[in-house]
Design a protein around this motif. Sequence first.
Motif, short mmCIF file in Angstrom:
data_model
loop_
_atom_site.label_atom_id
_atom_site.label_comp_id
_atom_site.label_asym_id
_atom_site.label_seq_id
_atom_site.Cartn_x
_atom_site.Cartn_y
_atom_site.Cartn_z
N THR A 180 -86.42 -3.67 16.65
CA THR A 180 -85.14 -3.40 17.04
C THR A 180 -84.74 -1.90 16.62
OG1 THR A 180 -84.24 -4.04 14.95
CG2 THR A 180 -83.97 -5.46 16.91
N ILE A 181 -83.75 -1.21 17.42
CA ILE A 181 -83.10 0.03 17.13
C ILE A 181 -81.74 -0.36 17.50
CG2 ILE A 181 -83.93 0.97 19.32
CD1 ILE A 181 -84.29 3.51 17.99
N GLY A 182 -80.78 0.57 16.82
CA GLY A 182 -79.42 0.11 17.03
C GLY A 182 -78.40 1.17 16.49
N VAL A 183 -77.10 1.06 16.76
CA VAL A 183 -76.19 2.03 16.01
C VAL A 183 -75.01 0.76 15.59
CG1 VAL A 183 -76.52 3.65 17.29
CG2 VAL A 183 -74.69 2.21 18.21
N ASN A 184 -74.25 1.49 14.41
CA ASN A 184 -72.98 0.71 14.16
C ASN A 184 -72.02 1.94 14.02
OD1 ASN A 184 -75.06 -0.61 11.37
ND2 ASN A 184 -74.42 -1.50 13.23
N ILE A 185 -71.14 1.72 14.74
CA ILE A 185 -69.82 2.93 14.97
C ILE A 185 -68.71 2.10 14.80
CG2 ILE A 185 -68.58 4.19 16.58
CD1 ILE A 185 -71.16 4.14 18.37
N LYS A 186 -67.75 3.01 13.81
CA LYS A 186 -66.52 2.77 13.67
C LYS A 186 -65.45 3.88 13.74
CE LYS A 186 -63.82 0.47 10.09
NZ LYS A 186 -63.76 0.01 8.61
N LEU A 187 -64.57 3.35 14.75
CA LEU A 187 -63.57 4.65 15.11
C LEU A 187 -62.70 4.87 14.11
CD1 LEU A 187 -64.88 3.98 17.99
CD2 LEU A 187 -62.81 3.97 18.90
N MET A 221 -64.49 11.66 16.04
CA MET A 221 -63.27 10.88 15.93
C MET A 221 -64.30 9.45 15.40
SD MET A 221 -60.92 12.08 16.64
CE MET A 221 -59.40 11.02 17.01
N LEU A 222 -65.17 9.66 14.72
CA LEU A 222 -65.74 8.45 14.09
C LEU A 222 -65.71 8.57 12.63
CD1 LEU A 222 -69.08 8.45 16.21
CD2 LEU A 222 -66.80 7.15 16.87
N SER A 223 -65.06 7.12 12.16
CA SER A 223 -65.31 7.20 10.61
C SER A 223 -66.63 6.69 9.98
CB SER A 223 -64.46 6.21 10.10
OG SER A 223 -64.62 4.81 10.41
N LYS A 224 -67.40 6.28 11.22
CA LYS A 224 -68.96 5.97 10.57
C LYS A 224 -69.83 5.87 11.89
CE LYS A 224 -71.62 2.30 8.72
NZ LYS A 224 -71.55 1.02 7.94
N PHE A 225 -71.01 6.46 11.67
CA PHE A 225 -71.76 6.36 12.60
C PHE A 225 -73.12 6.33 12.01
CE2 PHE A 225 -74.99 8.04 15.59
CZ PHE A 225 -74.67 7.31 16.93
N ARG A 226 -73.91 5.18 12.27
CA ARG A 226 -75.10 4.78 11.38
C ARG A 226 -76.28 4.12 12.58
NH1 ARG A 226 -77.22 -0.45 9.54
NH2 ARG A 226 -78.65 -0.40 8.31
N VAL A 227 -77.40 4.79 12.48
CA VAL A 227 -78.37 4.43 13.32
C VAL A 227 -79.50 3.63 12.48
CG1 VAL A 227 -78.19 6.09 15.08
CG2 VAL A 227 -79.71 6.64 13.13
N PHE A 228 -80.12 2.65 12.94
CA PHE A 228 -80.99 1.94 12.31
C PHE A 228 -82.29 1.48 13.07
CE2 PHE A 228 -80.38 -2.39 13.88
CZ PHE A 228 -78.96 -2.56 14.31
N ILE A 229 -83.53 1.00 12.50
CA ILE A 229 -84.53 0.51 13.15
C ILE A 229 -84.84 -0.61 12.28
CG2 ILE A 229 -85.41 2.20 14.29
CD1 ILE A 229 -87.49 2.86 11.92
N GLY A 230 -85.09 -1.47 12.76
CA GLY A 230 -85.33 -2.74 11.97
C GLY A 230 -86.63 -3.87 12.61
N ALA A 231 -86.84 -4.66 11.89
CA ALA A 231 -87.87 -5.60 12.53
C ALA A 231 -87.72 -7.08 11.73
CB ALA A 231 -89.33 -4.93 12.13
N GLN A 232 -88.00 -8.12 12.53
CA GLN A 232 -87.95 -9.55 12.23
C GLN A 232 -89.25 -10.04 12.19
OE1 GLN A 232 -84.64 -11.16 14.35
NE2 GLN A 232 -84.93 -13.09 13.07
#
Lengths: 1037, 518
Positions: free
Chosen positions: A1029-1036, A986-997
């Motif tokens: 950082t580590i995180g997700v972007n989710i779009k239902l 039921m997700l139109s988008k599921f993205r995981v990411f790692i990042g750094a500043q």
Amino acid sequence: MLAFTKRLPAKPGLLFLLFLLTGFQVFSQNIIIRGTVINASDSTPVVGASVTDLKTKKGVSTNDKGSFSFQTSTKDPIIMISRVDFQSTTVVWNGEPVIVKLEPFTSTLQDVVVVGYGTQKKINQTGSTQTVTFDEAVNQPVTNSGQLIYGRFSGVQLTQASGLPGTDASSVVIRGIGTFGSSTPLVVIDNIQYTGMEAFNNLAPADIETISVLKDASASAIYGARGANGVIVVTTKMGKAGKVSIVYNNYFGLQDVTVVPEYLGAANYARLKNEKDINANGPTAPLRYTDLEIDSIVNGMSPDRYAKTKWSDVILRSAPIQNHYLALSGGNERATYHLSLGYRTQEAVVKGKFKSDRYNLGFNVNSKLNNWLTISNVTNAYWLRFKGPAGGPGAITGETGIINQFQRSAPTVPVYYSNGEYGAVDGSYLKVNASFPITHPIRRGYLGDFVSDQINIADRIGIKVGFTKNLSFETSGSFNINYSSESNFTPTNFTYDWAGNLVQPTLVNTLSNTTGFTYRLLNENLLRFSKVFYKKHDLSVLLGHSVIYNRTDGFGGSLQGFPSNAIQEFDGGGVLNPTLTGSAAEESLQSFFGRVNYALNSKYLLEFNLRRDGSSKFGPSDRYGTFPSASAGWRIGKEKFMRNIKWISDIKLRASWGVTGNDNIGNYIFDQTYNTGLDYFLGTNTVVAAVAVTRLANPNITWETVEQYDIGLDAGFFRNKLTLGVDYFKKLSSDILYANFPLPPTIGVTNLAAKNSASMENSGLEILLNYRNKRKDFNYSIGGSLTYNIDNKVTDLGRDAAATVNSESVIRQGAPFNAYFGYQVIGIFQTIDEVNNSPRQFGSINTAPGDFKYADISGPDGKPDGIIDNRDRTLIGNPHPKFIYNFNGNFSWKGLDFTMLFEGVKDLDRILMANGQLPMEGDRNNALNYWINRWTPLNPNNKLPRLGGQNNNLVSSFYVQDASYTRLKNLEIGYTIPEKISRKYMLSKFRVFIGAQNLLTFTKMENFDPERARGTNTDQLTPLYKIYTIGVNIKLL
Amino acid sequence: MRNLILLIGVLVLTSCSKEFLDKHSLTQLAEDNFWKNEQDAYLGINGIYDVLQDRVLYSGNLNGTAGFSQYDCFGDNAFNGFKFEGPGNFMEGNITPSHGLFGGLWTSSYRGIFRANLALESIPKIPAANIAEDKRSMLMGQALFLRALFYSNLAIYFREVPVILKVLTVEEKNTKKNTYQEVSDQIIADLTEAIAKLPASYPASQYGYATKGAALGLLARFHLYNKNYQGVVNATTTLMTMGYGLHNNYAQLFTEQGELSNEIVFSVRFFQDALSNNTELFSATFFQAPKVDQQPMKNLVADYYCTDGKPITTSPLYNPGTPTNNAPQKLNRDPRLPASVYFRNDIFLVDLNRAFTGNLATGYGQKKYIRNRASATGISVFNPGGQDFYVIRYADVLLMRAEALVELNQLSQVYPLVNQVRARVSMPSIETAEGPGRTQDQLRTIVQHERRVELAFEGLRYFDLKRWGQLQQAYQRAIADNVAGYRPVFQSGKAGVFPVPESELNANSAIWQNAAWQ
């Protein structure tokens, strides 16, 4: 239903009236138009595109499948399909359902830029404005929204001075400093004006749709008296017609300091301290550490009295940060909404209770009540809470703050005594040459309580009336309410030494509370007209009026002697030493403004702005100022002779001139007043009020003005894959407020109000280059900018004005603003003969080998006079970078994406004289480890002076360091799960990411981060951090 | 409907209210509304007194630029442990005219003079209906006294300074130095007028305002400095009839309990109250050791007599103690010594029962004026306090008179004056200790010695040494004390006068630097 059918007479004078009066109804047969809109590049449906019958203006938005259908009465209708991120197109409807392919914008040259009070197509733009649009997918893990500016704009210098959670904002300077006061640009968020960057920094980053920087006077003149420092215009995300969209983003991160300074270890500290005392006070000087005690440091025999503590290890830590964001948006063709909630929590890289929480709320609604009336509401609110130990942010920064304990705490003091108490003193603290009790950094970090809350609610309600398709009127009312409160509780507390003896008591507890309430009301009324005459004269006109009223009130108090440290409220029984403070101020601003845009054949472009501003900050005779601007553009690319040059897609020349003002100055300077904040004491308990003149007013105070010229070129090559923007600007500031007209103290009032007397100029060159392309599944774009600050110079200070010498810098004619000012070190004295044969330094009879030898630059007659005194100070460094550059790259391949952002400055200096840079200054300070190589008779060198010598602590070229750096500001790698799979969940988008500043920094500066504010004690601020950082972007769905 | 909205819109666009932009300070008084009545006159006068509380004048510091309370560090009474505060660097010959010591004293004094001048120009203009004439006269008298006090400090420490008697405009900023005689004449004229206008006392709630006695005391002090000994005698003659006396407890006098004593002729008032801004720091101290920035020197401690009235060199009562323990030295000594100085093992913080370990460069700690416990409301000893600073007290008046009489060779009248001062602390009279029939030279020495031990740490030592021409000897005594890390260097000329501060030289094209500091 109203429709507009009548052809207009060409007489412009009558146009206006006719717009108002025309209104005919036409009855006709209804037909139904149907179709689907798809993305020309990937054939996906385009949701929320507007489809309009050009005649009736009637239309709908496409649904989530990209389809549309609506009724119209027009015969052979022409429909226009548009969405902000696509190229609009028109279709003549032939009676069959159509499939419309929309070309997405691939070139910034065709983007829409957000300008003052509206938007403009970049192709038609004549001023210098740069807009960046943020895709919802991008979730750059920044701690404050201001950091989104890094790496993306030319001509903008950002400097982050502090890494303190919640107040880690960067200062922003657009096109050089043009005032002696605050050079913070005006911030406009969703058409509400703000003073200072705070409201912007505290927006939820994911709420931001666009950020525009208005650089030249043509772009900013519409903001008149508030536009002189440039303008940052921010818009937040709006809902789009279509199915409800639910987005959730988060990230979790860890922060670490970027650089850890190295200080002298305990034994070397003790040795160097003794050496310093002997050098400073002669061979009879009482010493702090005996040889025996130094031995016990080395062999660790007496760890309670003489320890080996590395305070940087004790103070610093890895600190967590996390961010969550939830947004709901959607709507239909009549109404759209966007609701968002944000939460960010951040702890400090310094041990202690320090923590910042921020809650965000955004709510945008747009509703077409009927085809001529639209109402809108924008709400942006945040609640920023900072918690910490007693002293709050001050517990970290400043003289007694934790960071200064790097140098201020003797490494001979243990972290803990064997009896379990915090280390407070070393074994020498009761000697004649006493060592000092330390402010134990961990104890400080956890002692007492501090809570500050800031609640900011901004709301704008707009009503827009479309009189005709060409003429509309919009009125809006905005308010911005800011409530701040602070509570600081210091408990009764006691420090003990290793033997359990009391070192220092705090006998009573103290509660200090302050609250501030600010409100700002803004009413804006805008009349817009736009029309194309005879298919080639494109005219648009904006007329506006606005009023602003501001009021701030402050209230504070403190009370002592609460029965328990657990009670931290005013009514909790405190009875001792009450205090009260307060403040109140108000200001108002009224403005009339207008803008005319004219384009001939879309080739020759003209724009005029005029604004008249009145401000309560000035006396009755100087209240109003007029700020005009004009600009012109020539789209050479549209000329016939360019048609055959295929590789040039577009090219445009621009030029602008304009005047803006700056009223970011103190209130009531024009009024001569008596200071009521004085008092005296009589009798046994009578405090009597007192008043006196403590400041001389300047009744003629008025605006600072900035006149700016800009010549620019925008070009696109290879079908706009490569775009180039070049601007040269010259910014002349005049009537700058300046207050240093030396008054002899004998006159009795040393505080003279400022006069509009000084001038300054800035000039520079900005180059912006972007390339984007795709090869099969591989999409990439790379870009960068280079800003060359040709000049920043104070050109005049005014009649009778004197140069202002601050602790380390100078404001004087012909020099860069706040250029570093001090003595030029030309070596180190090696022999007493050399001392005697050199100019006498500051009348000191104790100058000796090992001391700095300063250059004799001037004297009373402007010539070297054989004496070193304050006339020999000279320019020793430039705090402004010659070059600012950035570079960014975005790459994506199938589900993978990769973003990086570099930022850098070059050829600028910083003076470092705090936190261990001085040769064992004062009685309690440690020094950085490099002082181990100080001058001694056995180690004569020509770099470092001796310890405790004469006049080696003065501001001099020795302390100036090159602060150039290049920094990998941001790096992000993401992976989006194929939609086929995510749809199952039921997700139109599921993205995981790692990042750094701030992952990598290239610089010559050691011990401290090169990105720092100008100022002597900036290395006492909370160190900057890098974040993983580590995180997700989710779009239902 | 739409057209109506447009009409309203156009109306809004053109509406413009003048008042909307007319905003004034919500917290400060407008100039036009001031100096209208008696209440305003009081507020303006209080504004002059407010200047006296500046740290660089009478409220002093704990570790900042020195105020008058630390002026005993110029010379031989005390060592300025934090040399950067001014006196220490001054004594070591390592100071320039840009040091805050000079700029602070100069600037604060002229700030006070400006406020006094403004009051003196404005109070006469208040309509008679709004102010009682006796109040007008009394307030004018106070302004004159205060102006004279500021000028006398300038005259004593800077010698030649511009005499400014009106509110200057910015265009009149360049003022020349007047001669010392002109400065001096103005001070005496102001004080003479003030004496005529000021009352002998005020209601209890106004205790602290300058009285006739204060003006007479200051006049006596300034005459003494000018060696106008008959002037001193005349001024003190009146003063001695005004009801002043010596406080019966010397040690208590320099605490808040002594502030209302009839010994106080003029004091700068301080109040330890968190709400107002009337605090001082000269009575503050640290926890580790008493008052690091003003440490009593060995030669001063040695100068106090034993209780038999004999110096320690001849008295059998003296016990020198040991090199590591000076505590026995206070036994059998002039009670003013243990009231003024801490010796090893003395409890200097009574609420913490903390003993002085002798951990100061001179080995002695200052006790006079210095607080020894947190306030009843828990305010720590290193925080600002509320101890009044005594500018002129009656013992000083008696000794000034005695000094003048010595110089006028009216020797017989000197004995009772000095004896009165000694008797308060039960020290033997001159006749008993030194014997009757002293010569003028002997009496001069006796009076000078009495001043030193009576008035130690009250900021008068430098003033005395200058007047007596004994600066060089004082430097020699200080050098001979051999304080670790302290290297005084006597530079004749520079040692006796402060330089015109850098800030004045930079902004005033008509002024010049003192010859000694050029």
